[in-house]
Motif scaffolding. Structure first.
Motif, short mmCIF file in Angstrom:
data_model
loop_
_atom_site.label_atom_id
_atom_site.label_comp_id
_atom_site.label_asym_id
_atom_site.label_seq_id
_atom_site.Cartn_x
_atom_site.Cartn_y
_atom_site.Cartn_z
N ARG A 1 5.36 4.26 -3.03
CA ARG A 1 5.11 2.87 -2.69
C ARG A 1 6.40 2.08 -2.71
O ARG A 1 7.21 2.20 -3.63
N TYR B 1 2.27 5.03 0.73
CA TYR B 1 2.20 6.14 1.68
C TYR B 1 1.63 7.30 0.87
O TYR B 1 2.00 7.50 -0.29
N TRP C 1 -1.01 9.24 5.20
CA TRP C 1 -1.29 7.82 5.44
C TRP C 1 0.01 7.05 5.36
O TRP C 1 0.71 7.09 4.36
N TYR C 2 0.34 6.34 6.42
CA TYR C 2 1.60 5.60 6.48
C TYR C 2 1.43 4.37 7.35
O TYR C 2 0.37 4.15 7.94
N THR D 1 -2.19 3.40 6.13
CA THR D 1 -2.27 3.34 4.68
C THR D 1 -3.64 2.80 4.28
O THR D 1 -4.29 2.08 5.05
N ARG E 1 0.85 -1.19 0.00
CA ARG E 1 0.00 0.00 0.00
C ARG E 1 0.89 1.25 0.00
O ARG E 1 1.90 1.28 0.71
#
Length: 177
Positions: A138, A43, A62-63, A105, A41
């Motif tokens: 990614r 970041y 998102w991470y 993520t 997925r």
């Protein structure tokens, strides 16, 4: 005996009157489904920047939020620097996690975010020209940046968008006066 309430209409109107509608900003981010042998997925960071490329505010990051105990390779924050543009402009100055901004993520699909003027993380933007910037990186993949220019505050409801080529799909911006 007749009772008089000269302030009743004023009091009732104040009681039922809602707050003035604040401007709003909706962001839709599409993460495409990729047919690759090793998929991770991406970041993703989404932020608003001024014409001089300074960051007005970070909307979302998102991470991999797993802790060291759950992730023997280390914390996901180690790889935030792979979001190069966001990292250089503001990321390295921030301390994550940030309540209401950072999160895990996301899987492939469309993800909607909504922000209201005067509330975090959007806050109060000065009138003027801005760009919504969405960056994705990614592991064992690529990196991509998509920008969508807009004017703030919006005079009327508007939609704008742009599309990525690999790591990002369609990016939509909905503006509400």
């Amino acid at each position: 005996m007749q009772l008089r309430y000269p302030l009743a209409p004023l009091t009732l109107s104040a009681l039922f009157a809602g707050p003035a509608a604040a401007a709003g900003l909706g962001v839709n981010i599409e993460i495409p489904r990729l047919s690759v042998s090793e998929y991770h997925r991406p970041y993703v960071a989404a932020w608003i920047e001024r014409p001089d490329n300074t960051v007005a505010t970070t909307l979302a990051v998102w991470y991999d939020v797993r802790t060291r105990a759950n992730n023997p390779e280390g914390e996901g924050t180690k790889w935030l620097k792979d979001l190069r543009q966001w990292w250089r402009r503001t990321g390295r100055e921030l301390s994550v996690p940030i309540d209401g901004v950072t999160g895990a993520t996301k899987p492939a699909g469309r993800h909607a975010l909504a922000f209201t003027e005067g509330t975090k993380p959007l806050g109060q933007l000065a009138p003027g020209s801005y760009r919504l910037v969405v960056e994705a990186a990614r592991e064992v993949g690529g990196r991509e940046v998509v920008t969508v220019p807009f004017q703030w505050p919006p005079a009327k409801a508007e939609q704008a968008g742009a599309a990525g080529k690999e790591e990002l799909g369609e990016i939509k911006l909905d503006l509400k006066p």
